[in-house]
Design a protein around this motif. Structure first.
Motif, PDB file in Angstrom:
ATOM      1  N   ASP A  79     -29.029 -31.491  17.592  1.00 12.20           N
ATOM      2  CA  ASP A  79     -29.704 -31.963  18.792  1.00 12.20           C
ATOM      3  C   ASP A  79     -28.999 -31.390  20.015  1.00 12.20           C
ATOM      4  N   VAL A  80     -29.702 -30.543  20.774  1.00 11.05           N
ATOM      5  CA  VAL A  80     -29.064 -29.908  21.932  1.00 11.05           C
ATOM      6  C   VAL A  80     -28.928 -30.852  23.118  1.00 11.05           C
ATOM      7  N   LEU A  81     -29.765 -31.872  23.207  1.00 12.95           N
ATOM      8  CA  LEU A  81     -29.631 -32.835  24.306  1.00 12.95           C
ATOM      9  C   LEU A  81     -28.396 -33.713  24.106  1.00 12.95           C
ATOM     10  N   LYS A  82     -28.185 -34.188  22.887  1.00  9.45           N
ATOM     11  CA  LYS A  82     -27.021 -35.012  22.587  1.00  9.45           C
ATOM     12  C   LYS A  82     -25.783 -34.181  22.267  1.00  9.45           C
ATOM     13  N   LYS A  83     -25.995 -32.879  22.062  1.00 12.45           N
ATOM     14  CA  LYS A  83     -24.930 -31.958  21.665  1.00 12.45           C
ATOM     15  C   LYS A  83     -24.214 -32.457  20.419  1.00 12.45           C
ATOM     16  N   ASP A  84     -25.022 -32.769  19.379  1.00 13.47           N
ATOM     17  CA  ASP A  84     -24.422 -33.232  18.136  1.00 13.47           C
ATOM     18  C   ASP A  84     -25.211 -32.765  16.922  1.00 13.47           C
ATOM     19  N   CYS A  85     -24.589 -32.948  15.778  1.00 10.06           N
ATOM     20  CA  CYS A  85     -25.223 -32.757  14.475  1.00 10.06           C
ATOM     21  C   CYS A  85     -25.060 -34.061  13.711  1.00 10.06           C
ATOM     22  N   GLU A  86     -26.104 -34.449  12.991  1.00 11.94           N
ATOM     23  CA  GLU A  86     -26.046 -35.680  12.216  1.00 11.94           C
ATOM     24  C   GLU A  86     -26.573 -35.440  10.814  1.00 11.94           C
ATOM     25  N   VAL A  87     -26.033 -36.209   9.883  1.00  9.64           N
ATOM     26  CA  VAL A  87     -26.488 -36.190   8.497  1.00  9.64           C
ATOM     27  C   VAL A  87     -27.235 -37.484   8.237  1.00  9.64           C
ATOM     28  N   LYS A  88     -28.408 -37.367   7.635  1.00 14.30           N
ATOM     29  CA  LYS A  88     -29.221 -38.527   7.308  1.00 14.30           C
ATOM     30  C   LYS A  88     -29.548 -38.467   5.821  1.00 14.30           C
ATOM     31  N   LEU A  89     -29.407 -39.578   5.120  1.00 12.47           N
ATOM     32  CA  LEU A  89     -29.702 -39.637   3.695  1.00 12.47           C
ATOM     33  C   LEU A  89     -31.191 -39.877   3.473  1.00 12.47           C
ATOM     34  N   LEU A  90     -31.730 -39.344   2.389  1.00 14.38           N
ATOM     35  CA  LEU A  90     -33.110 -39.618   1.976  1.00 14.38           C
ATOM     36  C   LEU A  90     -33.065 -40.334   0.637  1.00 14.38           C
ATOM     37  N   LEU A  91     -33.711 -41.487   0.576  1.00 12.02           N
ATOM     38  CA  LEU A  91     -33.708 -42.316  -0.618  1.00 12.02           C
ATOM     39  C   LEU A  91     -35.140 -42.662  -1.004  1.00 12.02           C
ATOM     40  N   GLY A  92     -35.499 -42.408  -2.254  1.00 16.31           N
ATOM     41  CA  GLY A  92     -36.797 -42.838  -2.772  1.00 16.31           C
ATOM     42  C   GLY A  92     -37.993 -42.209  -2.088  1.00 16.31           C
ATOM     43  N   CYS A  93     -37.865 -40.992  -1.643  1.00 15.81           N
ATOM     44  CA  CYS A  93     -38.960 -40.333  -0.924  1.00 15.81           C
ATOM     45  C   CYS A  93     -39.774 -39.453  -1.866  1.00 15.81           C
ATOM     46  N   THR A  94     -41.087 -39.556  -1.758  1.00 17.26           N
ATOM     47  CA  THR A  94     -41.967 -38.641  -2.468  1.00 17.26           C
ATOM     48  C   THR A  94     -41.861 -37.269  -1.807  1.00 17.26           C
ATOM     49  N   GLU A  95     -42.442 -36.262  -2.429  1.00 16.98           N
ATOM     50  CA  GLU A  95     -42.440 -34.929  -1.828  1.00 16.98           C
ATOM     51  C   GLU A  95     -43.167 -34.946  -0.491  1.00 16.98           C
ATOM     52  N   GLU A  96     -44.287 -35.676  -0.429  1.00 17.70           N
ATOM     53  CA  GLU A  96     -45.040 -35.785   0.821  1.00 17.70           C
ATOM     54  C   GLU A  96     -44.220 -36.478   1.904  1.00 17.70           C
ATOM     55  N   GLU A  97     -43.530 -37.562   1.542  1.00 19.64           N
ATOM     56  CA  GLU A  97     -42.686 -38.276   2.510  1.00 19.64           C
ATOM     57  C   GLU A  97     -41.535 -37.395   2.989  1.00 19.64           C
ATOM     58  N   THR A  98     -40.938 -36.637   2.070  1.00 19.52           N
ATOM     59  CA  THR A  98     -39.839 -35.746   2.434  1.00 19.52           C
ATOM     60  C   THR A  98     -40.301 -34.707   3.446  1.00 19.52           C
ATOM     61  N   LEU A  99     -41.457 -34.118   3.212  1.00 19.16           N
ATOM     62  CA  LEU A  99     -41.999 -33.131   4.153  1.00 19.16           C
ATOM     63  C   LEU A  99     -42.328 -33.772   5.496  1.00 19.16           C
ATOM     64  N   SER A 100     -42.838 -35.013   5.478  1.00 22.29           N
ATOM     65  CA  SER A 100     -43.145 -35.686   6.745  1.00 22.29           C
ATOM     66  C   SER A 100     -41.874 -36.023   7.525  1.00 22.29           C
ATOM     67  N   ILE A 101     -40.777 -36.305   6.834  1.00 25.64           N
ATOM     68  CA  ILE A 101     -39.486 -36.530   7.497  1.00 25.64           C
ATOM     69  C   ILE A 101     -39.013 -35.238   8.155  1.00 25.64           C
ATOM     70  N   LEU A 102     -39.137 -34.132   7.429  1.00 26.85           N
ATOM     71  CA  LEU A 102     -38.725 -32.845   7.985  1.00 26.85           C
ATOM     72  C   LEU A 102     -39.566 -32.496   9.214  1.00 26.85           C
ATOM     73  N   GLU A 103     -40.859 -32.744   9.148  1.00 27.37           N
ATOM     74  CA  GLU A 103     -41.728 -32.517  10.313  1.00 27.37           C
ATOM     75  C   GLU A 103     -41.328 -33.425  11.478  1.00 27.37           C
ATOM     76  N   PHE A 104     -41.052 -34.694  11.184  1.00 24.42           N
ATOM     77  CA  PHE A 104     -40.629 -35.660  12.199  1.00 24.42           C
ATOM     78  C   PHE A 104     -39.378 -35.175  12.926  1.00 24.42           C
ATOM     79  N   LEU A 105     -38.403 -34.681  12.167  1.00 19.36           N
ATOM     80  CA  LEU A 105     -37.132 -34.252  12.743  1.00 19.36           C
ATOM     81  C   LEU A 105     -37.217 -32.910  13.469  1.00 19.36           C
ATOM     82  N   ASN A 106     -38.293 -32.173  13.256  1.00 20.36           N
ATOM     83  CA  ASN A 106     -38.433 -30.846  13.848  1.00 20.36           C
ATOM     84  C   ASN A 106     -39.517 -30.762  14.910  1.00 20.36           C
TER      85      ASN A 106
END
Length: 129
Positions: A79-106
């Motif tokens: 994140d260039v506004l916060k000037k940081d990098c973060e790690v987030k865990l994914l638990l129990g996500c379907t392939e569709e949910e995983t892709l929607s998380i990636l879209e959300f974060l991007n």
């Protein structure tokens, strides 16, 4: 240059942290981001109690619709506004949910993320715990 070594023992350590913590969901699926109302959480989002991430806050977690006791992937965001990098865990996500998380974060120009999927290889140098 060597690539990422997807060490199974690393994922086992994440599972230990997950199983020894409680999950608190503070942003349920479908809710708006507290700052950016156009960002809608695609799955439940929260944190692991009694943990500490690199941002000095508890470790973040996305929780999908499947029952699971193991971390399936990591999202690493910059994140260039916060000037940081973060790690987030994914638990129990379907392939569709995983892709929607990636879209959300991007979806903004200020933050981008990648996914690292769980591996099951044990390197020759790794010691059994």
């Amino acid at each position: 240059m060597a690539g990422i070594e997807n060490n199974a023992t690393f994922w086992q350590k994440l599972d230990t942290i997950l199983l020894s913590s409680n999950i608190t969901i503070d942003r349920p699926k479908g809710t708006c981001h507290f700052k950016y109302k156009n960002l809608i959480y695609p799955v439940d989002y929260g944190f692991l109690t009694d943990t500490l991430g690199s941002d000095q806050a508890p470790i973040d977690i996305f929780v999908g619709s499947k029952e699971s006791n193991s971390v399936a992937a990591l999202a690493i965001s910059a994140d260039v506004l916060k000037k940081d990098c973060e790690v987030k865990l994914l638990l129990g996500c379907t392939e569709e949910e995983t892709l929607s998380i990636l879209e959300f974060l991007n979806q903004t120009e200020f933050q981008k993320a990648i996914l690292i999927y769980r591996g099951n290889e044990i390197p020759s140098w790794a010691n059994e715990d």
